[in-house]
Motif scaffolding. Sequence first.
Motif, PDB file in Angstrom:
ATOM      1  N   ALA A   6       0.825  -1.215   0.000  1.00 33.49           N
ATOM      2  CA  ALA A   6       0.000   0.000   0.000  1.00 33.49           C
ATOM      3  C   ALA A   6       0.857   1.262   0.000  1.00 33.49           C
ATOM      4  O   ALA A   6       0.606   2.197   0.759  1.00 33.49           O
ATOM      5  N   LEU A   7       1.872   1.306  -0.865  1.00 31.96           N
ATOM      6  CA  LEU A   7       2.764   2.470  -0.918  1.00 31.96           C
ATOM      7  C   LEU A   7       2.017   3.658  -1.520  1.00 31.96           C
ATOM      8  O   LEU A   7       1.430   3.558  -2.594  1.00 31.96           O
ATOM      9  N   SER A   8       2.090   4.792  -0.821  1.00 33.24           N
ATOM     10  CA  SER A   8       1.246   5.924  -1.211  1.00 33.24           C
ATOM     11  C   SER A   8       1.996   7.230  -1.377  1.00 33.24           C
ATOM     12  O   SER A   8       1.378   8.263  -1.614  1.00 33.24           O
ATOM     13  N   LEU A  26      15.341   6.005  -2.182  1.00 34.32           N
ATOM     14  CA  LEU A  26      14.010   6.587  -2.052  1.00 34.32           C
ATOM     15  C   LEU A  26      13.435   6.206  -0.687  1.00 34.32           C
ATOM     16  O   LEU A  26      13.828   5.203  -0.089  1.00 34.32           O
ATOM     17  N   TYR A  27      12.489   7.008  -0.234  1.00 36.84           N
ATOM     18  CA  TYR A  27      11.712   6.650   0.946  1.00 36.84           C
ATOM     19  C   TYR A  27      10.242   6.648   0.548  1.00 36.84           C
ATOM     20  O   TYR A  27       9.765   7.550  -0.153  1.00 36.84           O
ATOM     21  N   ALA A  28       9.544   5.600   0.968  1.00 33.91           N
ATOM     22  CA  ALA A  28       8.115   5.460   0.673  1.00 33.91           C
ATOM     23  C   ALA A  28       7.341   5.337   1.972  1.00 33.91           C
ATOM     24  O   ALA A  28       7.915   5.073   3.031  1.00 33.91           O
ATOM     25  N   ILE A  29       6.034   5.522   1.886  1.00 35.80           N
ATOM     26  CA  ILE A  29       5.162   5.358   3.043  1.00 35.80           C
ATOM     27  C   ILE A  29       4.019   4.428   2.677  1.00 35.80           C
ATOM     28  O   ILE A  29       3.680   4.270   1.507  1.00 35.80           O
ATOM     29  N   SER A  30       3.418   3.819   3.686  1.00 37.09           N
ATOM     30  CA  SER A  30       2.222   3.007   3.475  1.00 37.09           C
ATOM     31  C   SER A  30       1.020   3.717   4.069  1.00 37.09           C
ATOM     32  O   SER A  30       1.132   4.430   5.077  1.00 37.09           O
ATOM     33  N   ASP A  31      -0.131   3.504   3.461  1.00 35.28           N
ATOM     34  CA  ASP A  31      -1.332   4.220   3.897  1.00 35.28           C
ATOM     35  C   ASP A  31      -2.118   3.422   4.933  1.00 35.28           C
ATOM     36  O   ASP A  31      -1.596   2.493   5.555  1.00 35.28           O
ATOM     37  N   SER A  32      -3.393   3.734   5.077  1.00 34.79           N
ATOM     38  CA  SER A  32      -4.196   3.172   6.161  1.00 34.79           C
ATOM     39  C   SER A  32      -4.535   1.702   5.986  1.00 34.79           C
ATOM     40  O   SER A  32      -5.249   1.128   6.815  1.00 34.79           O
ATOM     41  N   TRP A  34      10.667   8.899 -10.391  1.00 31.71           N
ATOM     42  CA  TRP A  34      10.289   7.590  -9.875  1.00 31.71           C
ATOM     43  C   TRP A  34       8.804   7.605  -9.543  1.00 31.71           C
ATOM     44  O   TRP A  34       8.308   8.546  -8.926  1.00 31.71           O
ATOM     45  N   THR A  35       8.108   6.548  -9.954  1.00 36.52           N
ATOM     46  CA  THR A  35       6.672   6.470  -9.748  1.00 36.52           C
ATOM     47  C   THR A  35       6.322   5.091  -9.199  1.00 36.52           C
ATOM     48  O   THR A  35       6.942   4.095  -9.577  1.00 36.52           O
ATOM     49  N   VAL A  36       5.322   5.040  -8.311  1.00 31.40           N
ATOM     50  CA  VAL A  36       4.941   3.759  -7.717  1.00 31.40           C
ATOM     51  C   VAL A  36       3.428   3.692  -7.572  1.00 31.40           C
ATOM     52  O   VAL A  36       2.756   4.708  -7.374  1.00 31.40           O
ATOM     53  N   THR A  37       2.888   2.474  -7.689  1.00 33.36           N
ATOM     54  CA  THR A  37       1.458   2.251  -7.500  1.00 33.36           C
ATOM     55  C   THR A  37       1.180   1.731  -6.096  1.00 33.36           C
ATOM     56  O   THR A  37       2.009   1.082  -5.469  1.00 33.36           O
ATOM     57  N   ASP A  38      -0.014   2.018  -5.633  1.00 33.55           N
ATOM     58  CA  ASP A  38      -0.509   1.555  -4.341  1.00 33.55           C
ATOM     59  C   ASP A  38      -1.264   0.245  -4.575  1.00 33.55           C
ATOM     60  O   ASP A  38      -2.234   0.214  -5.329  1.00 33.55           O
ATOM     61  N   ASN A  39      -0.826  -0.845  -3.921  1.00 25.36           N
ATOM     62  CA  ASN A  39      -1.451  -2.143  -4.168  1.00 25.36           C
ATOM     63  C   ASN A  39      -2.625  -2.445  -3.240  1.00 25.36           C
ATOM     64  O   ASN A  39      -3.132  -3.571  -3.205  1.00 25.36           O
ATOM     65  N   ASP A  40      -3.061  -1.459  -2.461  1.00 29.44           N
ATOM     66  CA  ASP A  40      -4.242  -1.583  -1.596  1.00 29.44           C
ATOM     67  C   ASP A  40      -4.122  -2.714  -0.575  1.00 29.44           C
ATOM     68  O   ASP A  40      -5.143  -3.226  -0.112  1.00 29.44           O
ATOM     69  N   GLY A  41      -2.900  -3.092  -0.252  1.00 29.62           N
ATOM     70  CA  GLY A  41      -2.733  -4.151   0.738  1.00 29.62           C
ATOM     71  C   GLY A  41      -3.273  -5.489   0.274  1.00 29.62           C
ATOM     72  O   GLY A  41      -3.609  -6.343   1.084  1.00 29.62           O
TER      73      GLY A  41
END
Length: 721
Positions: free
Chosen positions: A442-444, A456-462, A695-702
């Motif tokens: 869930a990288l956002s 890079l540093y990424a974050i995960s959402d809820s 750099w681009t990334v998709t959120d996989n929704d967990g």
Amino acid sequence: MLFRTFCSMLALGATCPALAEPVFNRISSFATVDNMAAGEDRARPTSAEIMTATPDGNELIYSDSPLGAIGLIDITDPAAPKPLGNIAMDGEPTTTVVLGETAFVGVNTSESYVKPSGVLRSVDLKTKKVVASCDLGGQPDSVALSPKHDMIAIAIENERDEDVNDGALPQMPAGFVVRLPIKDGQPDCAGKQVIELTGLAEVSPEDPEPEYVDFNANGDLVVTLQENNHIVVIGADGKIASHFSAGSVDLQGVDTEKDGKLDFTGSLKAVAREPDTVAWLDNDHFATANEGDWKGGSRGFTIWKRDGSVAYDSGPDFEHALIRIGHYPEHRSGKKGVEPEALKFAEFDGQKLLFVGSERGNAIGVYDVASPAQPKLLQILPSGIAPEGLVAIPARNLMASANEADLVEDGGARAHVMLYERAEGKAAYPTLVSEKLLGWGALSGLTVDPADASVLYAISDSAYKAQPSIYRIQTGQQPATITDKIVLTKDGEPAKKIDLEGIAADGKGGFWLASEGNPDPEKAVPHQILHVDAKGAIQKQIELPADLVAGSTRFGLEGIAVAADGTLWMAVQREWKDDPKGQVKLLNFNPETGAWAGVRYPLDKGEGWVGLSELAIHGDRMYLIERDNLVGQAAALKQVTSVALKDLKPAPLGGDLPLVEKRVEHDLIPDLKQWKGYVQDKVEGMAITPDGTVWTVTDNDGVDDASGETLLWSFKLGAAQ
């Protein structure tokens, strides 16, 4: 072998050398809705479940339970599959096998659970007509054709009703196995042999519920009794040769709680395997996918000797491999984890391969099983949502997956069939892995390390609400590698009520973060920005002004960036109540003075909704991700735009905000199509290095109602598409 594509699952940070070993890569996908005829209601759910191929390998045939049909696909050109339409089965199709130009389809015609019935329909593939039917005397599940083409076997499950007595066994009538001899290319219905399986299993001997059947070269048949946690071997003479319990396993290093965090320190004792699919590897060994369906599910697969002894059990290793590529479904932690369900064995150029499909992890493990006691993981392939059936076509170096989940009623992805080709080259997937069992998804949001542009540093959402985290990503190799996970803390405990959607390095080792928030009283997540140190400890929490929040919705902050003057810029995803239609706010905050200001940004029009997902500052412009919320064939708008910094003249909130002009920089949809799956919905992270690499990334929704694919890629600003 493991090193050749993954550079060892234990040390994924190593740079992968260029080797000429063949690998599988996805080359196309086919949405089952495309098999509907012109004028049909495409909003109806459809599916691809168990699947087979014609003898020449040019057509795929899958069962479509929601439509009560089998679907046909022309894969003469596997990179461009074409619809051949659906054939109605007057019942619920389960499994199809093909001999010559005839397909034999198990069809469930049951009136109810207590009055099961079913037939084996013969379908002429030239005329696409049902030409004959054999009464099977019960509800069919799996159908198998013997390698000698002299026998068809059907597992008559007579399945339980899970709503009766919590699905407990027994539930009559009992199931059995049917064998039908083949004469002149057609099943001999009059020669039907019924093989009773009662009195064998310890769990519920009166109600065997056979699930899956498979023949070996000698004509022996192996049958799984899933809920009974039992396996039966039937000889070529039709008599039971042996039977035994599928046993249980102890699991270490598993997530056992559905609690919004990824915690792989748990253990489970004596978990019943409850195998689903079974496949012979040779005349003396077969493999089972231990999905579980009642009380068990050991999250892996087992290779058995025909006498019932275990040659190999994967334990948690298969699940661990999916964890490292971000495909772990945390919402299934309290149940059966990744749920291996589909299996297929085949030899490609003499290489003995076992394909293991994870129904909930949405991925396929490719194992070399030349030594049944020592399988070697070669690859993990992205499968689509809920792989139910796998097909191997070694003569054409092809493999295919049938994915049953159709999320049309929720506006999500449709059911798909996906095709993979084996060829020399490099594995295109995964694009991101972790060195250890860190647990991620869930990288956002993305940001670049100011001290090292390769980091890079990424974050995960809820999706992981109890474990908001920052991930360190080392680029420079394929796949990129997550080397560290920093859990946000407050007063020494994991932070709560945070929905991370934006991250920006502060240039001093810490980070500014944007939390989207949700004004729903039941969710009560505040719209805010946070400042954290290098260890993730929250130093400041700054809530948005009350007057601004009064007009908010759950579609809040998406992205954060630090300007040259030290102020912070944030994008609001969609219009709030005080915004003109088609315009959203870009907010500006001064950490020194506490002043808030903003501008308005014009959104393109599109189907569904259109909003912002990220922003970054590079050179003299601010770059943004603007996208619709549509997926697959419906996706039409995923783009990078920009606004000149000189035109960003924020005005105080509460009054008129200036409307900026944007410029479209890059269409992301062609990028998203390069992995040959369906177009992903959520392009949510973007970071730009000093040399202009985006750099681009998709959120996989967990991996919850999503394929679980995380696509991380880069391109240069201004590069031609």
